[in-house]
Scaffold this motif. Structure first.
Motif, PDB file in Angstrom:
ATOM      1  N   SER A  39     -21.497 -30.392 -58.995  1.00 45.52           N
ATOM      2  CA  SER A  39     -22.729 -31.168 -59.125  1.00 45.52           C
ATOM      3  C   SER A  39     -23.796 -30.348 -59.814  1.00 45.52           C
ATOM      4  O   SER A  39     -23.896 -29.132 -59.621  1.00 45.52           O
ATOM      5  N   ASP A  40     -24.628 -31.027 -60.607  1.00 51.47           N
ATOM      6  CA  ASP A  40     -25.738 -30.348 -61.243  1.00 51.47           C
ATOM      7  C   ASP A  40     -26.713 -29.863 -60.177  1.00 51.47           C
ATOM      8  O   ASP A  40     -26.988 -30.543 -59.198  1.00 51.47           O
ATOM      9  N   SER A  41     -27.273 -28.681 -60.386  1.00 51.95           N
ATOM     10  CA  SER A  41     -28.238 -28.130 -59.442  1.00 51.95           C
ATOM     11  C   SER A  41     -29.551 -28.883 -59.509  1.00 51.95           C
ATOM     12  O   SER A  41     -29.953 -29.379 -60.549  1.00 51.95           O
ATOM     13  N   SER A  42     -30.226 -28.970 -58.370  1.00 51.58           N
ATOM     14  CA  SER A  42     -31.568 -29.546 -58.345  1.00 51.58           C
ATOM     15  C   SER A  42     -32.557 -28.386 -58.277  1.00 51.58           C
ATOM     16  O   SER A  42     -32.970 -27.959 -57.200  1.00 51.58           O
ATOM     17  N   VAL A  43     -32.896 -27.852 -59.428  1.00 52.30           N
ATOM     18  CA  VAL A  43     -33.768 -26.694 -59.530  1.00 52.30           C
ATOM     19  C   VAL A  43     -35.008 -27.091 -60.312  1.00 52.30           C
ATOM     20  O   VAL A  43     -34.908 -27.689 -61.387  1.00 52.30           O
ATOM     21  N   SER A  44     -36.189 -26.799 -59.773  1.00 52.08           N
ATOM     22  CA  SER A  44     -37.417 -27.201 -60.452  1.00 52.08           C
ATOM     23  C   SER A  44     -37.571 -26.454 -61.770  1.00 52.08           C
ATOM     24  O   SER A  44     -37.847 -27.046 -62.806  1.00 52.08           O
ATOM     25  N   SER A  45     -37.421 -25.147 -61.758  1.00 54.42           N
ATOM     26  CA  SER A  45     -37.445 -24.372 -62.992  1.00 54.42           C
ATOM     27  C   SER A  45     -36.820 -23.007 -62.739  1.00 54.42           C
ATOM     28  O   SER A  45     -36.822 -22.509 -61.617  1.00 54.42           O
ATOM     29  N   THR A  46     -36.278 -22.435 -63.783  1.00 53.62           N
ATOM     30  CA  THR A  46     -35.682 -21.107 -63.694  1.00 53.62           C
ATOM     31  C   THR A  46     -35.845 -20.416 -65.033  1.00 53.62           C
ATOM     32  O   THR A  46     -35.743 -21.051 -66.083  1.00 53.62           O
ATOM     33  N   SER A  47     -36.133 -19.120 -65.003  1.00 52.73           N
ATOM     34  CA  SER A  47     -36.323 -18.341 -66.228  1.00 52.73           C
ATOM     35  C   SER A  47     -35.227 -17.304 -66.356  1.00 52.73           C
ATOM     36  O   SER A  47     -34.735 -16.778 -65.357  1.00 52.73           O
ATOM     37  N   GLN A  48     -34.862 -17.027 -67.602  1.00 57.07           N
ATOM     38  CA  GLN A  48     -33.814 -16.057 -67.878  1.00 57.07           C
ATOM     39  C   GLN A  48     -34.231 -15.184 -69.052  1.00 57.07           C
ATOM     40  O   GLN A  48     -34.846 -15.664 -70.018  1.00 57.07           O
ATOM     41  N   VAL A  49     -33.888 -13.895 -68.974  1.00 56.38           N
ATOM     42  CA  VAL A  49     -34.222 -12.946 -70.035  1.00 56.38           C
ATOM     43  C   VAL A  49     -33.425 -13.263 -71.294  1.00 56.38           C
ATOM     44  O   VAL A  49     -32.246 -13.600 -71.237  1.00 56.38           O
ATOM     45  N   LEU A  50     -34.093 -13.130 -72.444  1.00 52.57           N
ATOM     46  CA  LEU A  50     -33.432 -13.236 -73.744  1.00 52.57           C
ATOM     47  C   LEU A  50     -33.430 -11.848 -74.381  1.00 52.57           C
ATOM     48  O   LEU A  50     -34.488 -11.271 -74.638  1.00 52.57           O
ATOM     49  N   ALA A  51     -32.240 -11.296 -74.616  1.00 57.75           N
ATOM     50  CA  ALA A  51     -32.129  -9.989 -75.261  1.00 57.75           C
ATOM     51  C   ALA A  51     -32.412 -10.134 -76.753  1.00 57.75           C
ATOM     52  O   ALA A  51     -31.857 -11.007 -77.419  1.00 57.75           O
ATOM     53  N   ASN A  52     -33.278  -9.290 -77.274  1.00 57.64           N
ATOM     54  CA  ASN A  52     -33.658  -9.338 -78.686  1.00 57.64           C
ATOM     55  C   ASN A  52     -32.664  -8.538 -79.516  1.00 57.64           C
ATOM     56  O   ASN A  52     -32.524  -7.330 -79.361  1.00 57.64           O
ATOM     57  N   GLU A  53     -31.962  -9.251 -80.403  1.00 55.06           N
ATOM     58  CA  GLU A  53     -30.982  -8.608 -81.269  1.00 55.06           C
ATOM     59  C   GLU A  53     -31.595  -8.389 -82.656  1.00 55.06           C
ATOM     60  O   GLU A  53     -31.410  -9.170 -83.573  1.00 55.06           O
TER      61      GLU A  53
END
Length: 403
Positions: A39-53
């Motif tokens: 099932s899809d998660s019920s998450v209000s918001s989540t942030s994730q790091v973006l590695a700069n290439e």
């Protein structure tokens, strides 16, 4: 061929077309227990790091079958795929990034082999393989996704795969977006980028958000009729809203999977002449002073509502690896302009599917001494051009290749 198909086409294929792929995946999954849908998660918001290439690509770790894989998050396409352990092709298969272990995947009860193969082509490469479906997670957000495994991968190095965040009309296999925001870092600052799903991170931008309605729910596409460019120090300005056929309103797309800012040929010529660029016939781009990161003027784009969006020289000057530098504002977008990472590094961008709009707000960049945030130096223009060709329609960069 329609631009969407030429640029990011995805086509399911039947057994007869690629039997060796079908046989490999089918044989591996014969003894696997029936899958269970997550099932899809019920998450209000989540942030994730973006590695700069190297200011060329920003990769995000996603979790699949309990393992993390760095992928290119691409708002300019809607296909999700990963390089597999069965990969053949070129150096893309051995680029140093982790690959999906096919045996482990087919033995998992959470993933289903779709009994179809798939392929997609880009400007300089392509991917083909079987289709699977199952849960993929980014941070705290998990969704069921149909994704391709790259059994054949050509000229698509740089990560373990790609996750498309465009609309489902561009793809037959995936949609993974509703509301999300992108902050793209600058490698010179040493900080990391960030993607936020389910909302936006208001610490990453300042001032008002400029909302622009979508003109098509395919790409994140909007009408730029009446938009202009200007370089104040050169007292130069012009329209960016041109269309080669003259029969339709000029369009642009917000594309995190394209390194450069691709405008119309006329606008590119005017802008680069105004900043003191010299056209390089061999490369098909404008050479600029390498000290220009601190001395060249801002390029200002003004919307039809009078909102000014300034692009700093530090984000549009690219070293070429040989002591020369080139402008990252390029032509080739007469039919469809591609506002890639050169723009998004300056403006935090919010993608709002429910309200059919994109929003731009001035990014707040943080300088850090941490080496873990961004460990690489800025990439060369040649690498940026190669990255952009991957995301461009076939033939769009012919003037660079054939010049």
């Amino acid at each position: 061929m329609h631009l969407a198909r030429a640029k990011y086409s995805v086509t399911p294929r039947d057994d007869a077309q690629m039997p060796f792929l079908m046989a490999s995946a089918a044989a591996a999954s014969k003894s696997r227990p029936a899958s269970k849908a997550a099932s899809d998660s019920s998450v209000s918001s989540t942030s994730q790091v973006l590695a700069n290439e190297q200011d060329l690509m920003w990769s995000c770790n996603v979790t699949l079958n309990g393992q993390e894989y760095p992928v290119d998050l691409d708002t300019g396409s809607a296909d999700t795929w990963f390089i597999s352990s069965y990969c053949t092709g070129d150096s893309s298969c051995t680029n140093g990034y982790p690959t999906i272990d096919v045996t482990d995947l087919v033995s998992s009860s959470s993933y289903t082999f779709m009994n179809k193969t798939w392929y997609t082509t880009y400007g300089t490469g392509g991917v083909a393989g079987p289709l699977f479906s199952g849960p993929i997670s980014i941070g705290d957000y998990t969704a069921n996704v149909t994704f391709g495994l790259g059994f054949i991968v050509l000229q698509m190095d740089g990560a373990s795969g790609l996750m498309g965040l465009g609309f489902e009309s561009l793809s037959n296999i995936n949609e993974f977006n509703q509301l999300f925001g992108f902050y793209l870092s600058n490698s010179a600052d040493g900080d990391a980028g960030e993607v936020t799903f389910g909302g936006a991170d208001d610490t990453r931008y300042t001032g008002d958000i400029t909302w622009v309605p979508l003109s098509s729910e395919t790409y994140w596409q909007y009408d730029i009729s009446g938009w202009t460019w200007s370089v104040a120090s050169a007292q130069a300005s012009g329209s960016i809203g041109s269309n080669s056929t003259g029969s339709a309103a000029p369009q642009a797309i917000s594309d995190t999977g394209t390194t450069l800012l691709m405008v119309s040929n006329d606008a590119a010529d005017g802008i680069n002449t105004a900043i003191g660029g010299t056209y390089n016939q061999t490369l098909g781009a404008y050479a600029v002073d390498c000290t220009g990161t601190t001395s060249l003027p801002d390029v200002v784009f003004t919307t039809s509502d009078g909102v000014e969006l300034s692009i700093k020289a530090s984000t549009y000057v690219f070293p070429n690896g040989d002591g020369t530098c080139f402008s990252g504002i390029v032509g080739g977008g007469d039919d469809l302009q591609i506002w890639g990472d050169v723009f998004t590094r300056n403006y935090y961008t919010i993608y709002d599917k429910a309200n059919a709009r994109v929003g731009f707000a001035e990014s707040v960049h943080t300088t850090t001494s941490s080496s873990s945030a961004s460990a690489s130096k800025p990439g060369s223009f040649a690498q940026a051009e190669k990255s952009t060709k991957k995301k461009a329609p076939k033939g769009l960069w012919a003037h660079l290749v054939d010049a």
